[in-house]
Design a protein around this motif. Structure first.
Motif, PDB file in Angstrom:
ATOM      1  N   ILE A 136      -1.934 -10.819 -20.850  1.00  0.00           N
ATOM      2  CA  ILE A 136      -1.854 -11.434 -22.184  1.00  0.00           C
ATOM      3  C   ILE A 136      -0.673 -12.393 -22.245  1.00  0.00           C
ATOM      4  N   LYS A 137       0.472 -11.976 -21.693  1.00  0.00           N
ATOM      5  CA  LYS A 137       1.653 -12.849 -21.671  1.00  0.00           C
ATOM      6  C   LYS A 137       1.390 -14.101 -20.844  1.00  0.00           C
ATOM      7  N   LEU A 138       0.675 -13.941 -19.739  1.00  0.00           N
ATOM      8  CA  LEU A 138       0.322 -15.103 -18.923  1.00  0.00           C
ATOM      9  C   LEU A 138      -0.627 -16.031 -19.678  1.00  0.00           C
ATOM     10  N   HIS A 139      -1.580 -15.434 -20.373  1.00  0.00           N
ATOM     11  CA  HIS A 139      -2.563 -16.219 -21.123  1.00  0.00           C
ATOM     12  C   HIS A 139      -1.886 -17.064 -22.198  1.00  0.00           C
ATOM     13  N   HIS A 140      -0.888 -16.495 -22.843  1.00  0.00           N
ATOM     14  CA  HIS A 140      -0.166 -17.224 -23.897  1.00  0.00           C
ATOM     15  C   HIS A 140       1.028 -18.012 -23.348  1.00  0.00           C
ATOM     16  N   ARG A 141       1.136 -18.038 -22.019  1.00  0.00           N
ATOM     17  CA  ARG A 141       2.174 -18.791 -21.313  1.00  0.00           C
ATOM     18  C   ARG A 141       3.593 -18.373 -21.718  1.00  0.00           C
ATOM     19  N   ARG A 142       3.750 -17.079 -22.001  1.00  0.00           N
ATOM     20  CA  ARG A 142       5.087 -16.548 -22.263  1.00  0.00           C
ATOM     21  C   ARG A 142       5.853 -16.330 -20.964  1.00  0.00           C
ATOM     22  N   ILE A 143       5.123 -16.205 -19.867  1.00  0.00           N
ATOM     23  CA  ILE A 143       5.730 -16.179 -18.537  1.00  0.00           C
ATOM     24  C   ILE A 143       4.985 -17.174 -17.650  1.00  0.00           C
ATOM     25  N   LYS A 144       5.745 -17.902 -16.813  1.00  0.00           N
ATOM     26  CA  LYS A 144       5.154 -18.962 -16.002  1.00  0.00           C
ATOM     27  C   LYS A 144       5.614 -18.845 -14.555  1.00  0.00           C
ATOM     28  N   GLU A 145       4.776 -19.372 -13.665  1.00  0.00           N
ATOM     29  CA  GLU A 145       5.070 -19.383 -12.226  1.00  0.00           C
ATOM     30  C   GLU A 145       5.581 -18.018 -11.763  1.00  0.00           C
ATOM     31  N   VAL A 146       4.867 -17.005 -12.152  1.00  0.00           N
ATOM     32  CA  VAL A 146       5.315 -15.636 -11.903  1.00  0.00           C
ATOM     33  C   VAL A 146       4.834 -15.147 -10.530  1.00  0.00           C
ATOM     34  N   GLU A 147       5.692 -14.357  -9.893  1.00  0.00           N
ATOM     35  CA  GLU A 147       5.311 -13.663  -8.666  1.00  0.00           C
ATOM     36  C   GLU A 147       5.066 -12.202  -9.024  1.00  0.00           C
ATOM     37  N   LEU A 148       3.861 -11.743  -8.795  1.00  0.00           N
ATOM     38  CA  LEU A 148       3.471 -10.400  -9.205  1.00  0.00           C
ATOM     39  C   LEU A 148       3.547  -9.405  -8.056  1.00  0.00           C
ATOM     40  N   LEU A 149       3.992  -8.188  -8.392  1.00  0.00           N
ATOM     41  CA  LEU A 149       3.981  -7.076  -7.451  1.00  0.00           C
ATOM     42  C   LEU A 149       3.041  -6.018  -8.024  1.00  0.00           C
ATOM     43  N   SER A 150       1.852  -5.928  -7.465  1.00  0.00           N
ATOM     44  CA  SER A 150       0.845  -4.988  -7.964  1.00  0.00           C
ATOM     45  C   SER A 150       1.028  -3.608  -7.336  1.00  0.00           C
ATOM     46  N   LEU A 151       0.922  -2.574  -8.181  1.00  0.00           N
ATOM     47  CA  LEU A 151       1.042  -1.187  -7.703  1.00  0.00           C
ATOM     48  C   LEU A 151      -0.316  -0.534  -7.502  1.00  0.00           C
ATOM     49  N   ARG A 152      -1.390  -1.275  -7.675  1.00  0.00           N
ATOM     50  CA  ARG A 152      -2.749  -0.725  -7.671  1.00  0.00           C
ATOM     51  C   ARG A 152      -3.130  -0.027  -6.369  1.00  0.00           C
ATOM     52  N   LYS A 153      -2.654  -0.521  -5.242  1.00  0.00           N
ATOM     53  CA  LYS A 153      -3.094   0.022  -3.954  1.00  0.00           C
ATOM     54  C   LYS A 153      -2.235   1.193  -3.468  1.00  0.00           C
ATOM     55  N   ILE A 154      -1.204   1.555  -4.230  1.00  0.00           N
ATOM     56  CA  ILE A 154      -0.329   2.661  -3.818  1.00  0.00           C
ATOM     57  C   ILE A 154      -0.952   3.980  -4.249  1.00  0.00           C
ATOM     58  N   LYS A 155      -1.311   4.796  -3.309  1.00  0.00           N
ATOM     59  CA  LYS A 155      -1.986   6.063  -3.603  1.00  0.00           C
ATOM     60  C   LYS A 155      -0.996   7.102  -4.138  1.00  0.00           C
ATOM     61  N   GLY A 156      -1.467   7.897  -5.092  1.00  0.00           N
ATOM     62  CA  GLY A 156      -0.676   9.007  -5.600  1.00  0.00           C
ATOM     63  C   GLY A 156       0.108   8.727  -6.867  1.00  0.00           C
ATOM     64  N   LEU A 157       0.273   7.456  -7.220  1.00  0.00           N
ATOM     65  CA  LEU A 157       1.047   7.136  -8.418  1.00  0.00           C
ATOM     66  C   LEU A 157       0.285   7.426  -9.709  1.00  0.00           C
ATOM     67  N   ASP A 158      -1.000   7.761  -9.593  1.00  0.00           N
ATOM     68  CA  ASP A 158      -1.791   8.101 -10.783  1.00  0.00           C
ATOM     69  C   ASP A 158      -2.017   9.609 -10.917  1.00  0.00           C
ATOM     70  N   LYS A 159      -1.328  10.392 -10.132  1.00  0.00           N
ATOM     71  CA  LYS A 159      -1.562  11.839 -10.105  1.00  0.00           C
ATOM     72  C   LYS A 159      -0.950  12.525 -11.325  1.00  0.00           C
ATOM     73  N   GLU A 186       0.808  -1.218   0.000  1.00  0.00           N
ATOM     74  CA  GLU A 186       0.000   0.000   0.000  1.00  0.00           C
ATOM     75  C   GLU A 186       0.841   1.267   0.000  1.00  0.00           C
ATOM     76  N   THR A 187       2.167   1.121   0.068  1.00  0.00           N
ATOM     77  CA  THR A 187       3.056   2.280   0.005  1.00  0.00           C
ATOM     78  C   THR A 187       4.182   2.009  -0.987  1.00  0.00           C
ATOM     79  N   LEU A 188       4.718   3.086  -1.543  1.00  0.00           N
ATOM     80  CA  LEU A 188       5.830   2.950  -2.480  1.00  0.00           C
ATOM     81  C   LEU A 188       7.065   2.398  -1.779  1.00  0.00           C
TER      82      LEU A 188
END
Length: 285
Positions: free
Chosen positions: A37-60, A11-13
């Motif tokens: 799309i890359k996941l759907h076509h299996r171009r990347i596998k067993e990936v660990e994702l870091l989502s930035l969606r909950k970090i406030k202010g990065l869309d300003k 939730e923070t940068l």
């Protein structure tokens, strides 16, 4: 359906940068329109994702004290298209934003994700190149700011380290003040298709002459490019039909078009010349 090993949602940068410093294998996800799309076509596998969606202010999107415009990396294309600062000062970026996919994609896709994907067909790239945008990158230990032209290294390759996050894009006042821009995208279909060729033109005109002219191309080389030869030729040149034709010819020389299943080299070069002329004329109307 998707081969996702784990997904982290800080939730923070500061927390996000700490997680990246601890695990260089994390894959950053912003809007997710490219990663999924890359996941759907299996171009990347067993990936660990870091989502930035909950970090406030990065869309300003904001105007800085020195007149520079800073666009947060998490700003969606729909947000950019509707923003009053963009509309007033850098409308050419909004033209690129609204050409990006359909409404659903524009609501999710972010400008940071679009740039970091490194695609030569990125709809934001030609406008950002013409506006001399700079990218602001940050890791746990500090930050660096580099020109967007230096950020693109090759097809799908950008200059971002495994522990860095693209925070924002910065467009300085001197790069947009007293200019008019126009973005043109040519694709096989009229909606929701990637560009076959894209052209952005930004001009500054004084006393019937080009005080400044910038031309950027997408899908005309391994990375988006600026047409420096055409730009140098145009500086101080009188605005005539003959001179516009000559400038467009120089733009073709800057390109490195090739044959592909989407279009032949000759057709792409024809498009570059004609779209460059059209873009220039739109800015001098």
């Amino acid at each position: 359906m998707f081969d996702i090993k784990d997904i982290l949602e800080p939730e923070t940068l500061e927390k996000a940068l700490e997680l990246l410093a601890q695990n260089a294998e994390l894959k950053i996800i912003a809007g997710g329109t490219d990663v999924l799309i890359k996941l759907h076509h299996r171009r990347i596998k067993e990936v660990e994702l870091l989502s930035l969606r909950k970090i406030k202010g990065l869309d300003k999107i904001s105007m800085l004290e020195d007149g520079s415009i800073e666009i947060g990396a998490m700003a969606s294309f729909a947000q950019i298209f509707r923003d009053s600062i963009v509309e007033k000062h850098i409308k050419v970026l909004a033209e690129g934003a609204v050409s990006m996919g359909g409404p659903q994609v524009r609501n999710m896709a972010t400008i940071g994700g679009n740039v970091c994907n490194g695609a030569v067909s990125a709809d934001s790239a030609p406008s950002l190149f013409c506006l001399n945008a700079k990218v602001r990158l940050k890791n746990k230990y500090g930050e660096r700011i580099i020109p967007i032209q230096d950020f693109y290294k090759g097809p799908g390759k950008v200059d971002i380290k495994s522990d860095e996050i693209l925070i924002s894009l910065i467009i300085e006042k001197e790069s947009y003040e007293n200019t008019i821009g126009h973005y043109i995208k040519f694709s096989n279909r009229k909606a929701m298709d990637i560009a076959m060729v894209s052209v952005c033109v930004v001009s500054s005109i004084e006393n019937g002459k080009f005080n400044d002219l910038r031309i950027a191309l997408g899908v005309a080389a391994p990375t988006p490019i600026r047409c420096s030869e055409a730009e140098n030729y145009a500086k101080g040149l009188e605005i005539t039909e003959e001179n516009i034709d000559k400038i467009a010819e120089f733009a073709v020389k800057s390109s490195k078009s090739r044959n592909s299943w989407r279009a032949s080299k000759d057709f792409r070069e024809h498009l570059i010349k004609e779209l460059t002329k059209r873009g220039i004329k739109e800015t001098i109307k």
